[in-house]
Write an enzyme that holds these catalytic residues in place. Sequence first.
Site, short mmCIF file in Angstrom:
data_model
loop_
_atom_site.label_atom_id
_atom_site.label_comp_id
_atom_site.label_asym_id
_atom_site.label_seq_id
_atom_site.Cartn_x
_atom_site.Cartn_y
_atom_site.Cartn_z
N GLU A 169 0.80 -1.23 0.00
CA GLU A 169 0.00 0.00 0.00
C GLU A 169 0.84 1.28 0.00
O GLU A 169 0.78 2.07 0.96
CB GLU A 169 -0.95 0.01 1.21
CG GLU A 169 -1.89 -1.17 1.26
CD GLU A 169 -2.88 -1.10 2.44
OE1 GLU A 169 -2.94 -0.05 3.09
OE2 GLU A 169 -3.58 -2.09 2.68
N GLU A 186 -5.42 -8.59 1.06
CA GLU A 186 -6.02 -8.23 2.35
C GLU A 186 -7.50 -7.94 2.13
O GLU A 186 -7.87 -7.28 1.15
CB GLU A 186 -5.41 -6.95 2.95
CG GLU A 186 -4.06 -7.11 3.58
CD GLU A 186 -3.55 -5.81 4.19
OE1 GLU A 186 -4.37 -4.96 4.61
OE2 GLU A 186 -2.32 -5.65 4.21
O1 IFM Z 1 -4.02 -2.86 9.31
C1 IFM Z 1 -3.98 -2.40 8.00
C2 IFM Z 1 -2.84 -3.04 7.26
O2 IFM Z 1 -1.62 -2.82 7.88
C3 IFM Z 1 -2.75 -2.51 5.86
N1 IFM Z 1 -4.03 -2.58 5.20
C4 IFM Z 1 -5.19 -2.11 5.89
C5 IFM Z 1 -5.26 -2.72 7.27
C6 IFM Z 1 -6.51 -2.21 8.00
O3 IFM Z 1 -6.46 -0.82 8.12
#
Ligand code: IFM
Length: 459
Positions: free
Chosen positions: A171, A368
């Site tokens: 990200e 994710e």
């Molecule tokens: O916890 C975070 C993660 O580190 C990166 N993606 C989003 C998740 C939730 O905010």
Amino acid sequence: MTDNTPTKQLAQRFPSNFVVGAATASWQVEGDSQGRGSSIWDDFAAVPGNIADGTKADPACDHVNRLEEDLDNLAWLGVDAYRFSVSWPRVMPGGKGKSEKGLEFYERLVDGLRQRNIKPVLTLYHWDLPSELEAIGGWNNKDIHNYFAEYTDLVASRLGDRVEMWATLNEPWVSAYLGYTTKIHAPGHGDAAKGFEAAYRLMTAHASGLEVLRSHGLKNLGTVLNLTTAIADEPEVEHVADYVDLLQNRFWLDLLAGRPLEQKLFDNTKDITDWSFLDQDQLKKIAAPIDWLGINYYTPFRVIAASVQSKQAVGQDFSLFPGTPAGAAMNPLEPRTEMGWEIHAPSMTATLKQTASRLPGVPLYVTENGGAFDDKLVDGEVHDKGRVDYYLNHISAALDAMDQGVDLRGYFAWSLMDNIEWAEGLAKRFGIFYVDHVTQVRTPKDSAKLIKELTSLRN
Ligand code: IFM
């Protein structure tokens, strides 16, 4: 006996090689900050007020000391893969040299996964930059990609023979816009020009890291973006949603695809930066082919015409999109998670389809997906129905995209366990395992049982 029919139906939609996994990140779970160098998140957490509940790196989930238990939990889930990140300052304190002890920890992690038949999926950078590198400009230093290349070389030399999939970054949008543009995340610059430069330099690091991994003969190399759908709820804000889409999605995908950055980006940001840091040779390197792209999807961005932001949602604010035309507001609808994020599974399908069309020919993974809910541990159980429904609907939405032609290869739940949700601290629980942050006892929530059922019921 519970009725597992919907779970079974969902499980049977997974193609045979589909990867089901769970994910975490170093700073959020590891603890043991004394066993490593310092990172920007340690510095950020030391400033009162930066992290909502004053949480610091220790003990987090004490994962370093509880590794075997966490690996056993992954095995219990029956997942195919575990996505974790390496802490740069744990293996390279100060951003140089190496720490044997740090490298040994990741060796134990990777070997422990393989012994349990779980594929290690390694992310090199999930936000914990060594403090010393931030001191020389961090993601605004023009040589940062060389530091990243050295770090990548160290990790690849040590673990290259045992890791199944590699991601350079997690990200970069968050690193740049929450950490440099605003002060929400470490290092907390609050400078829009720095944010744009960081966004670009993160991608130069991606390019250099990828080159190093390839030079080691490694395969299955990718990167991870947080992508979503920007929805204009009214026609008069379509141009606003389009700009959000540009910064959130198209910017990264255009770079990876080797397309020129859009004129609209330069026009909307002309009072902020002249983009003179862009370098044509670097841009060419950024467009080197990747073997897969990871998408972290949580929620859509919904835009309405209004002058006042009506609802608060973490990370949904136009200050994160410098250059956004005036006259609109973000408007996450109900139902929402504890982060204030709208729950809208069809946007998952839309995001995957849109990404596939913008980066054709690259296999996709959902690296994710998950939600923060108000979990209660009662008599050893956590009935997290909100999260169970979230997973059922979103996994189904991801598989819908696949049924509609997207080359989707896997899905990772965020997160294996409750951990430090960055500036939100420990209060926001994303785990499928509940973690008692005092005793460190892990308890599988109903959502963990769902994932276990899904992995055991597939064909
Ligand atoms: O916890 C975070 C993660 O580190 C990166 N993606 C989003 C998740 C939730 O905010």
